[in-house]
Design a protein around this motif. Structure first.
Motif, PDB file in Angstrom:
ATOM      1  N   THR A   1      10.729   9.590   3.805  1.00  0.00           N
ATOM      2  CA  THR A   1      11.131   8.280   3.277  1.00  0.00           C
ATOM      3  C   THR A   1       9.933   7.379   3.511  1.00  0.00           C
ATOM      4  OG1 THR A   1      11.906   7.595   5.458  1.00  0.00           O
ATOM      5  CG2 THR A   1      13.535   8.641   4.002  1.00  0.00           C
ATOM      6  N   GLN A   2       9.928   6.206   2.889  1.00  0.00           N
ATOM      7  CA  GLN A   2       8.791   5.297   3.126  1.00  0.00           C
ATOM      8  C   GLN A   2       8.719   4.913   4.601  1.00  0.00           C
ATOM      9  OE1 GLN A   2       7.664   2.138   0.481  1.00  0.00           O
ATOM     10  NE2 GLN A   2       8.807   3.010  -1.221  1.00  0.00           N
ATOM     11  N   GLU A   3       9.897   4.766   5.233  1.00  0.00           N
ATOM     12  CA  GLU A   3       9.904   4.385   6.667  1.00  0.00           C
ATOM     13  C   GLU A   3       9.265   5.490   7.517  1.00  0.00           C
ATOM     14  OE1 GLU A   3      12.730   4.309   4.662  1.00  0.00           O
ATOM     15  OE2 GLU A   3      12.253   2.199   4.288  1.00  0.00           O
ATOM     16  N   LYS A   4       9.624   6.761   7.179  1.00  0.00           N
ATOM     17  CA  LYS A   4       9.074   7.872   7.965  1.00  0.00           C
ATOM     18  C   LYS A   4       7.567   7.976   7.782  1.00  0.00           C
ATOM     19  CE  LYS A   4      12.906  11.120   8.059  1.00  0.00           C
ATOM     20  NZ  LYS A   4      13.362  12.362   7.487  1.00  0.00           N
TER      21      LYS A   4
ATOM     22  N   GLN B   1       0.846  -1.208   0.000  1.00  0.00           N
ATOM     23  CA  GLN B   1       0.000   0.000   0.000  1.00  0.00           C
ATOM     24  C   GLN B   1       0.877   1.254   0.000  1.00  0.00           C
ATOM     25  OE1 GLN B   1      -3.189   0.163   2.859  1.00  0.00           O
ATOM     26  NE2 GLN B   1      -3.599  -2.018   2.746  1.00  0.00           N
ATOM     27  N   LEU B   2       1.896   1.234   0.857  1.00  0.00           N
ATOM     28  CA  LEU B   2       2.797   2.395   0.931  1.00  0.00           C
ATOM     29  C   LEU B   2       3.486   2.632  -0.406  1.00  0.00           C
ATOM     30  CD1 LEU B   2       4.465   1.959   4.430  1.00  0.00           C
ATOM     31  CD2 LEU B   2       3.282   4.000   3.651  1.00  0.00           C
ATOM     32  N   GLU B   3       3.853   1.540  -1.078  1.00  0.00           N
ATOM     33  CA  GLU B   3       4.559   1.688  -2.362  1.00  0.00           C
ATOM     34  C   GLU B   3       3.663   2.327  -3.419  1.00  0.00           C
ATOM     35  OE1 GLU B   3       6.172  -2.196  -2.990  1.00  0.00           O
ATOM     36  OE2 GLU B   3       7.970  -1.722  -1.816  1.00  0.00           O
ATOM     37  N   VAL B   4       2.367   1.975  -3.415  1.00  0.00           N
ATOM     38  CA  VAL B   4       1.432   2.573  -4.384  1.00  0.00           C
ATOM     39  C   VAL B   4       1.360   4.088  -4.159  1.00  0.00           C
ATOM     40  CG1 VAL B   4      -0.991   2.703  -5.100  1.00  0.00           C
ATOM     41  CG2 VAL B   4       0.051   0.472  -4.643  1.00  0.00           C
ATOM     42  N   VAL B   5       1.171   4.480  -2.892  1.00  0.00           N
ATOM     43  CA  VAL B   5       1.078   5.925  -2.582  1.00  0.00           C
ATOM     44  C   VAL B   5       2.391   6.617  -2.925  1.00  0.00           C
ATOM     45  CG1 VAL B   5       0.903   7.579  -0.669  1.00  0.00           C
ATOM     46  CG2 VAL B   5      -0.741   5.699  -0.863  1.00  0.00           C
ATOM     47  N   TRP B   6       3.486   5.943  -2.628  1.00  0.00           N
ATOM     48  CA  TRP B   6       4.811   6.518  -2.888  1.00  0.00           C
ATOM     49  C   TRP B   6       4.969   6.841  -4.378  1.00  0.00           C
ATOM     50  CZ3 TRP B   6       7.641   8.373   0.781  1.00  0.00           C
ATOM     51  CH2 TRP B   6       8.961   8.728   0.529  1.00  0.00           C
ATOM     52  N   LYS B   7       4.536   5.895  -5.234  1.00  0.00           N
ATOM     53  CA  LYS B   7       4.677   6.104  -6.692  1.00  0.00           C
ATOM     54  C   LYS B   7       3.804   7.251  -7.183  1.00  0.00           C
ATOM     55  CE  LYS B   7       6.300   1.582  -8.222  1.00  0.00           C
ATOM     56  NZ  LYS B   7       5.785   0.319  -7.694  1.00  0.00           N
ATOM     57  N   LEU B   8       2.657   7.452  -6.520  1.00  0.00           N
ATOM     58  CA  LEU B   8       1.737   8.526  -6.938  1.00  0.00           C
ATOM     59  C   LEU B   8       2.201   9.904  -6.456  1.00  0.00           C
ATOM     60  CD1 LEU B   8      -1.808   7.082  -6.193  1.00  0.00           C
ATOM     61  CD2 LEU B   8      -0.929   7.742  -8.433  1.00  0.00           C
TER      62      LEU B   8
END
Length: 934
Positions: free
Chosen positions: A839-842, A820-827
């Motif tokens: 960062t994704q971790e933050k 889920q985080l990766e999808v939002v990250w790409k958008l």
């Protein structure tokens, strides 16, 4: 049947419904969360408004009665105006009322007096705003609609046959110099304007028009609705907040609705350009081949801004070669049915001659001339400057019930005095200034006399020896102003520097609070050098011309000398390498000389915004080679020397894990009661930085930040634990009352509980401000799962759009948390991620903090009461504003021992504190603080 050629507005509606029954009127409301458009065909709209008109007759008012129409949505305003016309009444369109109670009450009393009656048609929220004023007859639109639903009149029904010279619609002037005048337009003046505009724009039944200017403005109602309707053109009307909160919507609508003609004032062109020029991800994303003309008015258009706007649209267009449109600056006023002089220019092929675009030539039937402003009639030669006058069939007939203002506005021959200074060269007009007493900031007019009245009260200003005058420096995006004044003290006296520093600081503060903008320059002129007219007035025109000619240079340099002396008195030269490096970064951000930076300079007092904080963080990390300087530490250490000590500790790896303290001081100057602001549901307080700077030199501004951001700090586990922690922190910071507490969104219920806790300890809480949150939140908290929480946070941080946040939830839920985080990250826009240094971790950790706050709210059940509550409401996340106010927020009445107040603020739930809305929000918010005696 209507006549072959419409001679009244009623004929225009009949003709549109007869000839183009299936053409459409589309509406996007202020509460629309997506691009959904409510549509009515000309035929169904015609039926709807005639039924409304029939229901209006039940009020039993005589024909010709004035009805004050106070509504916010385009469709409601449009329907109300047509219903009034068909019922034989005269609608008067009322713009948004002032948030200041005294000004609002004065205006409403003035309107009541002007019309010798007071019939208002409004919504529940509008009625709430005026219900403290006696003697008004208020009708609710909801009740009128209910009554209309029982009627089904013929498609050509009218209660009253209008004549061309009957009063048709009244428009209120901005009232920037005292109370509003009501401009009377007849069927004849409006139709003359509509025919000529339609011809100038090339309107046909196949044209599609996009409008987002409010209907209470002549450009919204006459230029973008009546004129297109006369020619059978389809229209889409969008509430301004929907465009300002999502500028991409402007382009999406052009694409989806094949828009040919739109309206965009200078500040919108500038905003769209700023927001979109960096969006390389959108290159080629829109079909913009349909747009042919963008009209612009409200304030002068900067040529470079317009050229950049055209370049951005071409870049974002699917086929740049098919994009060919003119930008058409226009001159017009309420008194001329909006634009009556235009200069359509294709900036892709034409290089502008001047810094501002010319305003052009009159439409058919309109004439213009430039005259000597002193006598109002001696015509000036080609290329000479003077007062602009216009005449023609679209010019208004009179000011309602104000013969004196009417006669002073016209000179012989029927010429109307616009009050603007212009030049006509080779038959093309351009403006060179204004005789009028207003300054325009982002298209909003502010009255200079009102500003001057407050500035006169500053200690150090000689009474009646102060003038503020509009001024736009070369290359400046929007208009600004200069203050000229005579000091009460001798500029060569021994304490001149400290007195001047204090006086200028006070003048700047008042300006920011009143018109959201500091002056570009404050020029102290000794009283023996300040000339007055024979009538005892300061001539603004003379002062500005002396300034432009460089005649005031000696006063300006004396002022700068004294101010740098005052700064020098508290000046501490940066000594360590870290201090020097930070001084360089501060100087770069604020465009100051490095040598002027003192180690005691405070980032926020220099004017730092939330965006500047991110820049300071990024540049500091890059310079010192640090993996991170936490944003919170910049907020806690805004002074160069203090931040340098913190950075040195980071560099020597000597930072002890700090004990958690929820208090983040965002502004520490001023001696009025401090304000404490509780974080929203995301736990962070950066959102308050832009708001805090408006309280400089007035009152300290502290934010309360949730626990769990720093390593080793556990999350809160209950509402009670959080409230106890916050109440203790407030007491530590301000040991004695009275207290002022506020909370935004989720923070509102926490603020309510903190206020109760402080009262239980025997303290006085004079102000509890709750922003857009109902008392009962538990159900909403139970609805939010991890996915919902992540999408909420991502939308709040500007990583995804509102539409994405709504659409993504069902597709994300089956995925793992990491996916889920990766999808939002790409958008997410890459520049936003860099700006926030996420960062994704933050982001993952931040979602957990927000989740912990949701958990604390799941069992929350409000009880007890606070001494007084002030509720501020904006467009909710879903549903209508009226339902939000009446069904969700009004229950706060049961938790306030004093009379709770409900105040409408601009913007939507997530945008009410952003750059576009915070200038208005702070004025309204500070007004409520003052009303509570703080």
């Amino acid at each position: 049947m209507s006549p072959a050629v419409p001679v009244t507005l009623n004929d225009v509606l009949s003709q549109a419904a007869d000839r183009y029954p299936s053409h459409e009127l589309g509406f996007i409301t202020s509460s629309a969360h997506d691009s959904s458009i409510q549509v009515k065909t000309f035929s169904s709209f015609n039926q709807y408004v005639r039924n409304l008109a029939r229901a209006m007759l039940e009020w039993g008012k005589p024909a010709g009665s004035v009805i004050v129409v106070y509504l916010t949505e385009h469709e409601d305003n449009m329907a109300a105006v047509w219903a009034c016309l068909l019922a034989g009444y005269v609608p008067c369109l009322q713009p948004a009322l002032s948030a200041q109670q005294a000004h609002k009450e004065g205006h409403v009393a003035h309107i009541k007096n002007l019309f010798s009656s007071a019939i208002w048609l409004t919504t529940e929220a509008g009625a709430e705003q005026v219900n403290s004023i006696s003697g008004l007859e208020i009708h609710l639109l909801s009740a009128l609609k209910m009554s209309a639903s029982s009627h089904d009149v013929p498609a050509d029904w009218v209660a009253h046959t209008a004549q061309p010279d009957d009063d048709a619609i009244l428009f209120l002037t901005s009232g920037s110099t005292g109370f509003s005048k009501a401009v009377v337009h007849t069927h004849r003046t409006i139709l003359a304007a509509c025919y000529a505009k339609g011809e100038a724009y090339g309107l046909t039944p196949n044209t599609n028009v996009l409008n987002w200017v409010g209907f209470d403005h002549v450009a919204g109602s006459l230029e973008m609705h009546m004129a297109p309707l006369l020619f059978g053109a389809s229209q889409t009307h969008v509430h301004a907040s929907a465009i300002l909160s999502d500028p991409l919507r402007f382009l999406r609508l052009i694409d989806e609705k094949c828009i040919n003609i739109a309206f965009g004032p200078n500040f919108l062109l500038a905003k769209l350009t700023r927001d979109l020029e960096k969006r390389s991800d959108l290159t080629g994303a829109f079909d913009l081949s349909s747009i042919k003309r963008i009209n612009s008015g409200g304030e002068a258009i900067i040529s470079k801004t317009a050229q950049s706007f055209v370049a951005v649209l071409k870049k974002l267009a699917r086929d740049p070669f098919k994009v060919s449109f003119v930008i058409s600056p226009g001159f017009g006023m309420t008194e001329t049915c909006a634009g009556c002089i235009y200069d359509p220019v294709d900036l892709a092929t034409t290089e502008p001659k001047r810094e501002f675009l010319d305003l052009g030539r009159p439409i058919r039937g309109c004439e213009m001339r430039i005259v000597d402003p002193e006598d109002g009639k001696t015509v000036r030669g080609d290329g000479e400057s003077g007062e602009l006058q216009v005449r023609g069939p679209m010019v208004f007939v009179r000011y309602y019930n104000n013969a004196e203002a009417t006669s002073s506005s016209f000179v012989e021959g029927g010429w109307y005095r616009t009050g603007d200074v212009g030049i006509i060269e080779n038959s093309v007009m351009r403006l060179s200034g204004r005789i009028k007493d207003t300054v325009i900031v982002h298209g909003v007019s502010y009255g200079i006399p009102e500003l001057e009245t407050y500035l006169q009260t500053v200690e150090g200003v000689t009474h009646s020896f102060l003038a503020a005058t509009p001024y736009r420096a070369p290359g400046q995006e929007t208009e600004g102003f200069i203050i000229f004044y005579s000091p009460t003290f001798d500029l060569n006296g021994e304490d001149a520097s400290t007195k001047l520093f204090a006086t200028h600081r006070a003048l700047r503060d008042i300006s920011v609070k009143m018109i959201t903008l500091p002056p570009q320059l404050i020029i102290p002129i000794p009283i023996n050098h300040m000339e007055k007219t024979t009538l005892g007035k300061l001539s603004r025109a003379r002062l500005i011309s002396l300034f432009k000619q460089g005649e005031l240079a000696k006063h300006i340099s004396r002022s700068e000398e004294l101010l740098s002396e005052a700064r020098g008195a508290s000046f501490v030269a940066p000594s360590s390498e870290t201090e020097k490096a930070l001084a360089r970064i501060y100087a770069g951000i604020f465009n100051l000389a490095e040598s002027d930076m003192s180690a005691s300079d405070n980032f926020f007092e220099l004017g730092g915004t939330s965006i500047d904080v991110i820049r300071l963080k990024r540049e500091g990390e890059a310079h010192f080679g640090l993996p991170e300087i936490p944003t919170i530490q910049i907020l806690k250490h805004p002074v160069i020397s203090s931040l340098a000590n913190y950075v040195n500790a980071l560099l020597s790896k000597d930072t002890q894990a700090e004990e958690y303290d929820p208090i983040v001081p965002l502004q520490l100057t001023g001696n009025k009661t401090p304000i404490f602001f509780v974080h929203p549901g995301v736990g962070e307080v950066l959102i308050f930085v832009n708001l805090a700077k408006y309280f400089q030199n007035e009152r300290p501004f502290y934010a309360l930040r949730a626990r769990g951001f720093e390593p080793g700090h556990p999350f809160f586990t209950s509402m009670d634990e959080m409230v106890s922690c916050y109440a203790a922190a407030v007491k530590r910071t301000q040991p004695k009352g009275p207290y002022a507490i506020a909370g935004y969104s989720y923070g509102g219920v926490v603020a309510f509980e903190v206020a109760k806790r402080l009262e239980a300890m025997g303290n006085e809480v004079k102000f509890t401000g709750l922003i857009n949150i109902p008392p009962h939140i538990a159900d909403r908290m139970h609805e939010i799962d991890w996915t919902g929480g992540m999408l909420n946070l991502s939308y709040f941080l500007g990583l995804v759009t509102k539409a994405d946040a709504n659409d993504l939830a069902p597709t994300l839920r089956p995925l793992t948390r990491k996916e889920q985080l990766e999808v939002v990250w790409k958008l997410s826009p890459p520049e936003r991620l860099i700006e926030l240094q996420l960062t994704q971790e933050k982001l993952d950790h931040w979602v957990d903090i927000a989740g912990s706050l949701i958990e604390c709210g799941k069992d929350y059940n409000p009880s007890g009461s606070a001494s007084v509550l002030d509720i501020f409401y904006a467009i909710p996340l879903r549903g209508s504003k009226a339902d939000w106010l009446n069904k969700q927020l009004k229950p706060w009445d049961g938790f306030s021992r004093g009379q709770a107040t409900y105040t409408d603020v601009p913007g939507q739930h997530y945008t009410l504190m952003d750059f576009d809305h915070v200038p208005q929000f702070q004025k309204i918010f500070r007004g409520r603080l003052e009303a509570r005696g703080l």
